[in-house]
Enzyme design. Structure first.
Site, PDB file in Angstrom:
ATOM      1  N   PRO A   1      -2.547   0.830  -5.442  1.00 26.13           N
ATOM      2  CA  PRO A   1      -2.330  -0.226  -4.440  1.00 26.13           C
ATOM      3  C   PRO A   1      -2.336  -1.661  -4.965  1.00 26.13           C
ATOM      4  CG  PRO A   1      -4.014   1.352  -3.709  1.00 26.13           C
ATOM      5  CD  PRO A   1      -3.780   1.581  -5.169  1.00 26.13           C
TER       6      PRO A   1
ATOM      7  N   THR B   1       3.243  -1.474  -6.899  1.00 29.24           N
ATOM      8  CA  THR B   1       3.782  -2.800  -6.599  1.00 29.24           C
ATOM      9  C   THR B   1       2.668  -3.810  -6.805  1.00 29.24           C
ATOM     10  OG1 THR B   1       5.377  -1.933  -4.996  1.00 29.24           O
ATOM     11  CG2 THR B   1       4.865  -4.281  -4.874  1.00 29.24           C
TER      12      THR B   1
ATOM     13  N   LYS C   1      11.361  -5.868  -6.948  1.00 27.83           N
ATOM     14  CA  LYS C   1      10.670  -5.224  -5.822  1.00 27.83           C
ATOM     15  C   LYS C   1      10.063  -6.256  -4.876  1.00 27.83           C
ATOM     16  CE  LYS C   1       8.639  -2.301  -3.135  1.00 27.83           C
ATOM     17  NZ  LYS C   1       7.592  -1.345  -3.500  1.00 27.83           N
TER      18      LYS C   1
END
Length: 314
Positions: free
Chosen positions: A72, A110, A189
């Site tokens: 995360p 990410t 992204k």
């Protein structure tokens, strides 16, 4: 994602997985059957299934040539790789002079590009393998269907690295875009998720507006998806129940892409925008919206912003 990998790799290969979420691991075990990394495991059974549950990320890295990580936050990635790399890993079991036998780390998290480059530097400076960033887009629906889009950041000068990584990512997705060197995948992204964060709110507002005007939600959805307003949030993940088959909105916004993760991604995108002097007018207000939504709809898919807006239901 794990099921897609197992279905597509050679039967002789073993898929080794570790997930801190014990419930997710238990569900996976129930679905496919499993063996564990302890001396009492039935090795024949494990060989038949080709799947093994590892007790830690370090164990995965010790046993595997290709390691895919999805975490995360930047701090999680740094901590996991610190534990993987210290003490130094033994050579891969099939180690040879071939570049394709070098241990390969593919991080699909990410996070911010700077943190990713720090981890890559730790891997490369200690000569424990190659590291690339390959964040993904497509949500839970894309992960299950194997239609994810990957954004790859990897040096094109590192001896066929891009060529080696691309077919591995294709096991889990349908598109792979090489955006440049280390960290470039994450830049792509964050740009994508900045747009997604804003378009999700706009889609929820537009659908609510139409329904309050008395429009049929199905016809409105078809109109938008057949016109210039079409986007992923309107077509695949529409926030109004009944518009997008299988979308989280049909299941009380359970599953999907958590609103907390969207809040995090937008924050990272805003921080990167500030660092390069990019003007991002919509981001600050969108960040406030997701902050409020996360507080009241914890754990829900980010399309739950429709309910937070007081979206009309049919």
């Amino acid at each position: 994602m794990a099921k897609n990998i197992r279905a597509k790799i050679p039967a002789s290969d073993t898929l080794i997985i570790h997930d801190r979420n014990k419930e997710a691991t238990a569900n996976f075990i129930h679905e496919v059957g499993i063996a564990r990394d302890d001396p009492t495991s039935n090795r024949a059974h494990m060989g038949l299934m080709g799947i093994e549950i590892a007790s830690s990320p370090r164990v995965v890295a010790e046993k595997a040539e290709v390691i895919v990580t999805v975490l995360p936050e930047p701090s999680h990635v740094k901590n996991v790789f610190h534990n993987i790399l210290n003490p130094p890993l033994p050579p891969p079991s099939s180690s040879s002079s071939s570049p394709t036998s070098e241990r390969l780390f593919i991080d699909c998290s990410t996070i911010d590009p700077t943190s990713s480059r720090e981890v890559a530097n730790a891997v490369h400076c200690t000569a424990q393998g190659r590291f690339v960033d390959a964040p993904m887009s497509g949500g839970v629906i894309g992960a299950r269907a194997g239609t994810l889009t990957f954004m790859l950041g990897a040096s094109s000068k590192a001896g066929g690295l891009v060529k080696r990584v691309t077919p591995i990512l294709a096991l889990m997705g349908s598109k792979v875009f090489h955006l440049g060197g280390q960290g470039a995948g994450l830049s792509g992204k964050l740009a994508n998720n900045y747009l997604l964060a804003v378009s999700n709110i706009a889609t929820a507002e537009a659908m609510n507006l139409g329904l309050r005007w008395g429009l049929d939600p199905h016809i409105l959805g078809e109109l938008i998806n057949g016109s210039s307003g079409r986007c992923w949030s309107s077509e695949i993940n529409n926030p109004v129940p009944g518009i997008s088959p299988g979308a989280p909105a049909e299941n009380d916004y359970e599953g999907g892409f958590g609103v907390e993760l969207m809040k995090k991604d937008l924050r990272l995108a805003m921080e990167e925008a500030i660092s390069v002097g990019a003007k991002v007018e919509m981001g600050e207000r969108a960040g406030d919206v997701y902050e409020d939504v996360a507080a009241s709809e914890k754990g829900k898919d980010f399309s739950v912003v429709y309910r937070w807006l007081g979206g009309k239901t049919v």
